[in-house]
Each structure stands twice: as C-alpha cells, then as structure tokens.
Design an enzyme around this catalytic site. Structure first.
Site, PDB file in Angstrom:
ATOM      1  CB  SER A   1      -0.882  -0.043   1.253  1.00  0.00           C
ATOM      2  OG  SER A   1      -1.630   1.138   1.370  1.00  0.00           O
TER       3      SER A   1
ATOM      4  CE  LYS B   1      -4.811   0.075   0.338  1.00  0.00           C
ATOM      5  NZ  LYS B   1      -5.594  -0.703   1.301  1.00  0.00           N
TER       6      LYS B   1
ATOM      7  CE  LYS C   1      -3.981   3.650   2.141  1.00  0.00           C
ATOM      8  NZ  LYS C   1      -5.237   3.152   2.718  1.00  0.00           N
TER       9      LYS C   1
ATOM     10  CG  ASP D   1      -7.907   2.424   0.578  1.00  0.00           C
ATOM     11  OD1 ASP D   1      -9.057   2.911   0.660  1.00  0.00           O
ATOM     12  OD2 ASP D   1      -7.344   1.845   1.536  1.00  0.00           O
TER      13      ASP D   1
ATOM     14  CD  GLU E   1      -8.989  -0.742   0.498  1.00  0.00           C
ATOM     15  OE1 GLU E   1      -8.052  -0.958  -0.305  1.00  0.00           O
ATOM     16  OE2 GLU E   1      -8.853  -0.836   1.725  1.00  0.00           O
TER      17      GLU E   1
ATOM     18  CG  ASP F   1     -10.606  -1.114   4.748  1.00  0.00           C
ATOM     19  OD1 ASP F   1     -10.849  -1.829   5.736  1.00  0.00           O
ATOM     20  OD2 ASP F   1      -9.554  -0.447   4.648  1.00  0.00           O
TER      21      ASP F   1
ATOM     22  CE  LYS G   1      -7.284  -2.515   6.831  1.00  0.00           C
ATOM     23  NZ  LYS G   1      -7.894  -1.200   6.651  1.00  0.00           N
TER      24      LYS G   1
ATOM     25  N   GLY H   1      -4.380  -4.377   6.080  1.00  0.00           N
ATOM     26  CA  GLY H   1      -3.286  -4.165   7.030  1.00  0.00           C
ATOM     27  C   GLY H   1      -3.504  -2.901   7.827  1.00  0.00           C
TER      28      GLY H   1
END
Ligand code: SMG
Ligand code: MG
Length: 367
Positions: A135, A161, A163, A189, A214, A239, A263, A291
């Site tokens: 990430s 991934k 952000k 995400d 996400e 998420d 999660k 995570g």
C-alpha cells in the site's frame, strides 16, 4: 483456561517511510501490545489501534481504558475461558471491536500454543505462502510516487495499491499505469474521501483497469456505494464499512461492493474474519486481508488468515522492511513476491524481548 493477568505494553516503532492517506499521516506506529497470562501459558496480540482516532474511532488510550475498566475484569471472572467464548463474554460492552479483537487473539494464541497448533491450522489455511501486496501512501510528487512504486516492484511485490483523494487520483493512476504497463496489478484506496457527487472523477478511473476501488465513500454509506457501483466498471471493495459479519452480509445484499477487504481487528477478531471469509466464499465474492501497519505479532496472524482459500487477491500484508527498520519479532521477508505463512504454535512468532524492552514506552499489568 483462566486468565491470571493481562500485560499491556505501548511500543514505538518509527516507520521507514511516512504513510499518508486521505485522512491522516503517520510517521510512526505507536502500538498497544496485549499479553494474556493464563493457566495454560501466555499469548500475545497486537491491538490495531493507533495513537489517535483518525482512521478508526478507537484509539490507544481509549482501548487501554476499556480493557482495564471493563474487558479484562470480565474475562478474568470466567473460570473456563476459551477464545471461542471471548466475544460472547464481552458482548455486554458495546463497540470497542479493536480492543475485543486483541483480547480474543491473545487468548487464542495462548490456547493454540498450549495445543501446539498454529493459527494457520486452526483457521483452515490451504496455502503455505501468500502473495504480497503493498500500500503506497500519498507522497509529495508524481516523481516520488513513481520511484516508490519502482522500488517496491523491484523487491517483488505482486500488487500495488495507491492511496487517493480528490486532487490526487487520475494523475497518479495514469502515471503509474503508463510507466509500468497493463500487466501491473493496480488498485486504489480513497479511505472515504469522496461523496457521490465525485462519481464523475471516479468514473474517469475506469479506463485504467484497476483491480478494484476501495472505500470511496463514507463508512456508513452503503446505499451510496451501491449506487456508485452501478455507475463504475471498476469493481468496488469495502474496507471501513466492514465492521462485522452482519455489515458484510448487508453490504453484499445491497450490491454495495463486489470485493471485501477483511480487517480482522475491525470485525472483532480472527473468528469473525473467518466467518466473513466463509460468507463471501459462499457468494462467490473474493476477499483479501487488509493491514493496519501491524507489528510482527499482528502480521503473523494476518498471514495465517490470508492463507484461507477464498483470499484470492494479494493483501496489504507486506514484508517487515516496508514498515520498520526493527520489529519486535523476527522479520518477514519477501521470497519471489510471497511471504511464508508461519507454522509454529499460535502465531508462530516469538517476541524479541530485548527489542521489546527497548521500544516500550509504557508498561502495566492488569490483575
Ligand atoms: O499495513 O500495509 C499496511 C497498511 C495498509 O493501506 C493500508 N491500510 O485503509 O486499507 C487501509 C489502510 C489503513 C491504514 S491506517 C493504519
Ligand atoms: Mg483501506
């Protein structure tokens, strides 16, 4: 087994790279570690709280207080405790899933160590290694982002991934896709940074072949996600919205997502995480393991979960070196883009007592 005492330790682990999401920036992980001392031996867990309530509503001093004042006394009053009973014993306390999950995990670790069984065996893992994703936080510039991604790909990560947030979405995704080509497994995400009014910006991401997008909208906006899902070709993944087995079932029924990031901490522990895995498997919905910048204690348990059958997408379970220069357990390393699932009893990792001692900033024992 019976719990005799619970040890709480606050440890400070500097991050090797600052991690910025649309919601907050972290330069270190201040972790709350929980050790359950039981009649059958001890068990450890990493409570996935952070110092402040900027990602999850729970935070470190709140989790510490609810454990000390409510959760630990409730568990200590049970003469025959098992991990499977922890959630029902703690059910009178509303919320506080991260704190409850940590206690359940510590009890489970103690129980499995006593039985000489690994988390992977107990949960029903079908793999001995899992593909690692990474990430990538929001950096200062596109050039910095490309360098970061390049470095991770050289190390072997199997999925990236990014952000994103309004103003940092189309450009970074286009730049990474153009630089690394269509073969890169890429996803984004937003950590709740958009509203439905942002649908056109999110639609502009459709041509870039993301594996998934996400949590674009607020955690409680399941209807908004269902509506957005109809407007996008990119699959939606939830998420922050996935707080329980029931929340997952509702999201799926509403068509709010077609993939779930599990999660374990947010859903109340590994038993609930496995139940969500089973629910999704029955409906043909792929899942992956999220995570929370865990220490090796949390990472070890996440690897066991990620080895279950329906974890068909690489998760945010990266090598130790992506997070910390020094961890409180042995380091997890990438081998050909995979991380081996621990096989020893319980989480399969031991606490490095000298490192733990050095990184501890607070320590208390609840009896
Ligand atoms: O542990 O590699 C990790 C972090 C993965 O991006 C990650 N987690 O929303 O999925 C998410 C974020 C939340 C991190 S804030 C602690
Ligand atoms: Mg997320």
């Amino acid at each position: 087994m019976k719990i005799e005492s619970v040890e709480l330790r606050v440890v400070r682990l500097p991050l090797v790279t600052p991690f910025r999401t649309s919601q907050h920036r972290q330069d270190e992980r201040v972790a709350l570690l929980v050790c359950a001392h039981t009649t059958e031996g001890e068990g450890w867990a990493d409570c996935a709280v952070d110092a402040g309530p900027l990602y999850e509503p729970e935070f470190l001093s709140g989790a510490r207080a609810v454990m000390a004042e409510y959760l630990v006394p409730m568990l200590m009053a049970v003469p025959e405790l098992t991990a499977a009973r922890v959630q029902s014993v703690l059910a009178p306390v509303k919320g506080h899933q991260l704190a409850k999950a940590a206690l359940e995990t510590a009890v489970l670790d103690a129980e499995l160590r006593a039985k000489q069984m690994s988390f992977a065996q107990y949960l029903g893992a079908v793999r001995d290694r899992v593909p690692a994703g990474v990430s990538v936080g929001i950096p200062g510039s596109l050039a910095e982002l490309i360098d970061l991604v390049e470095g991770y790909l050289e190390q072997g990560y199997r999925r990236v991934k990014l952000k994103i947030e309004p103003g940092w979405d189309l450009e970074p995704i286009r730049a990474v896709r153009e630089r690394f080509g269509p073969g890169l497994a890429l996803q984004a995400d937003a950590n709740t940074a958009y509203t439905l009014a942002g649908a056109p910006q999110l639609r502009a991401l459709d041509p870039f072949g993301l594996l998934l997008l996400e949590q674009p909208l607020a955690a409680d906006d399941l209807l908004g996600h269902a509506e957005l899902a109809r407007l996008l070709t990119t699959p939606l993944c939830l998420d922050e919205s996935i707080t329980s087995v029931r929340a997952a079932a509702t999201a799926l029924r509403l068509g709010a997502c077609s993939v779930i990031n599990i999660k374990p901490a947010r859903v109340g522990g590994y038993l609930a995480a496995r139940a969500i895995h089973d629910l999704c498997a029955a409906q043909g919905i792929p899942v992956w393991c999220g995570g929370m910048l865990e220490t090796g204690v949390g990472r070890a348990a996440n690897l066991a979960l990620a080895a279950l059958e329906n974890f068909t997408l690489p998760g945010d379970v990266s090598a130790t070196a992506r997070y910390f220069a020094e961890d409180i357990t042995r380091a997890f390393v990438l081998e050909d883009g995979y991380i081996a699932v621990p096989t020893g009893p319980g989480t399969g990792v031991d606490i490095l007592r000298d490192v733990l001692g050095r990184l501890t900033i607070r320590h208390e024992i609840l009896r």
